[in-house]
Write a protein that holds these residues in place. Sequence first.
Motif, PDB file in Angstrom:
ATOM      1  N   TYR A   1       0.827  -1.205   0.000  1.00 44.75           N
ATOM      2  CA  TYR A   1       0.000   0.000   0.000  1.00 44.75           C
ATOM      3  C   TYR A   1       0.861   1.254   0.000  1.00 44.75           C
ATOM      4  O   TYR A   1       0.617   2.189  -0.770  1.00 44.75           O
TER       5      TYR A   1
ATOM      6  N   THR B   1       2.663   1.693  -3.374  1.00 46.93           N
ATOM      7  CA  THR B   1       1.704   1.983  -4.444  1.00 46.93           C
ATOM      8  C   THR B   1       1.206   3.411  -4.352  1.00 46.93           C
ATOM      9  O   THR B   1       1.055   4.089  -5.385  1.00 46.93           O
TER      10      THR B   1
ATOM     11  N   ILE C   1      -8.493   3.951  -4.203  1.00 48.08           N
ATOM     12  CA  ILE C   1      -8.781   2.945  -5.229  1.00 48.08           C
ATOM     13  C   ILE C   1      -8.270   1.572  -4.796  1.00 48.08           C
ATOM     14  O   ILE C   1      -8.950   0.553  -4.977  1.00 48.08           O
ATOM     15  N   LEU C   2      -7.077   1.530  -4.210  1.00 44.52           N
ATOM     16  CA  LEU C   2      -6.502   0.253  -3.783  1.00 44.52           C
ATOM     17  C   LEU C   2      -7.325  -0.380  -2.675  1.00 44.52           C
ATOM     18  O   LEU C   2      -7.561  -1.595  -2.672  1.00 44.52           O
TER      19      LEU C   2
ATOM     20  N   LEU D   1     -10.536   0.081  -2.153  1.00 45.78           N
ATOM     21  CA  LEU D   1     -11.761  -0.415  -2.775  1.00 45.78           C
ATOM     22  C   LEU D   1     -11.516  -1.729  -3.512  1.00 45.78           C
ATOM     23  O   LEU D   1     -12.347  -2.640  -3.476  1.00 45.78           O
ATOM     24  N   PHE D   2     -10.374  -1.827  -4.180  1.00 43.97           N
ATOM     25  CA  PHE D   2     -10.055  -3.057  -4.904  1.00 43.97           C
ATOM     26  C   PHE D   2      -9.913  -4.226  -3.944  1.00 43.97           C
ATOM     27  O   PHE D   2     -10.446  -5.310  -4.176  1.00 43.97           O
ATOM     28  N   TRP D   3      -9.177  -4.015  -2.854  1.00 41.01           N
ATOM     29  CA  TRP D   3      -9.024  -5.079  -1.870  1.00 41.01           C
ATOM     30  C   TRP D   3     -10.359  -5.455  -1.259  1.00 41.01           C
ATOM     31  O   TRP D   3     -10.647  -6.623  -1.009  1.00 41.01           O
ATOM     32  N   THR D   4     -11.174  -4.443  -0.986  1.00 40.32           N
ATOM     33  CA  THR D   4     -12.475  -4.693  -0.381  1.00 40.32           C
ATOM     34  C   THR D   4     -13.367  -5.479  -1.324  1.00 40.32           C
ATOM     35  O   THR D   4     -14.017  -6.451  -0.933  1.00 40.32           O
ATOM     36  N   LYS D   5     -13.396  -5.084  -2.574  1.00 37.59           N
ATOM     37  CA  LYS D   5     -14.264  -5.744  -3.548  1.00 37.59           C
ATOM     38  C   LYS D   5     -13.810  -7.157  -3.833  1.00 37.59           C
ATOM     39  O   LYS D   5     -14.617  -8.050  -4.096  1.00 37.59           O
ATOM     40  N   SER D   6     -12.485  -7.395  -3.784  1.00 40.57           N
ATOM     41  CA  SER D   6     -11.961  -8.735  -4.038  1.00 40.57           C
ATOM     42  C   SER D   6     -12.076  -9.640  -2.822  1.00 40.57           C
ATOM     43  O   SER D   6     -11.671 -10.791  -2.864  1.00 40.57           O
TER      44      SER D   6
ATOM     45  N   LYS E   1     -17.346  -2.351   2.140  1.00 36.76           N
ATOM     46  CA  LYS E   1     -17.456  -3.752   1.748  1.00 36.76           C
ATOM     47  C   LYS E   1     -18.915  -4.149   1.615  1.00 36.76           C
ATOM     48  O   LYS E   1     -19.288  -4.857   0.681  1.00 36.76           O
TER      49      LYS E   1
END
Length: 251
Positions: free
Chosen positions: A90, A93, A192-193, A195-200, A215
């Motif tokens: 994190y 990035t 964005i990162l 959200l990506f981790w949360t969505k995955s 989430k």
Amino acid sequence: MNNMPPVTKNLIIINVLFYLATVVLARYGSDLNFLLGLHLFLNPNFSIYQLFTYMFMHGGWTHLFFNMFAVWMFGRIMENLWGSKRFLIYYLTCGLGAAIIQQLAQLFDIFVLGIPGYALTVGASGAVFGLLLAYGMSFPDEKMFVFPIPMPIKAKWLILGYAVLEVLLGFGGAGDGVAHFAHLGGMLVGFILILFWTKSRSFSGSSYGYISKLKRLFVRERKPKMTVNYGGFNVDQQYNMRKKEEQEEID
């Protein structure tokens, strides 16, 4: 320092060592900031590694101190929450995202606003602002004291205030030599990162603050289905009662 998580501790140590190296080499006529700081990619002095090395360079000891204080203050909390590997990903990035946004901002200044020259960008501020965002999303109602405000402010409002301030200073042409869009870039990429981790569904810290709400908003939780159809009914209790009666008959 012994109780500090490893990535946070090593990030502080590396930044301090790079600053000391900058001071020492300057006495021998070498400018480490010029070599490792981030140049615009149109500049012949640009190198791809500068997208990462710039975040370990600083323009002075006060610049270094405040950035490392923020890394210590928020980094150790987020590393304990996420784990060292995810925290390091994190942090780097956000720093990389801040560098890219800063490059775009410089292109806008040159080709749209007509501001000449190539600015050199140094500092961990982009990654630090990403940490601020992560802390605000994880602990939104945590109260914080910020000088010179005489009353505590909830983390979510403080982070929002910082974001608005950076937007105003960035578009207002503050001319203070601060890479405001790099700060915004670190926050944007961090958001964005997360959200990506949360969505995955791979985000171990999703039980905290706004991350939990995000989430529930972006990820549909699938509840396991444990019911069995029998005789037109879809109720576990009736199925269990039927099995019990059958077992009694067998006995």
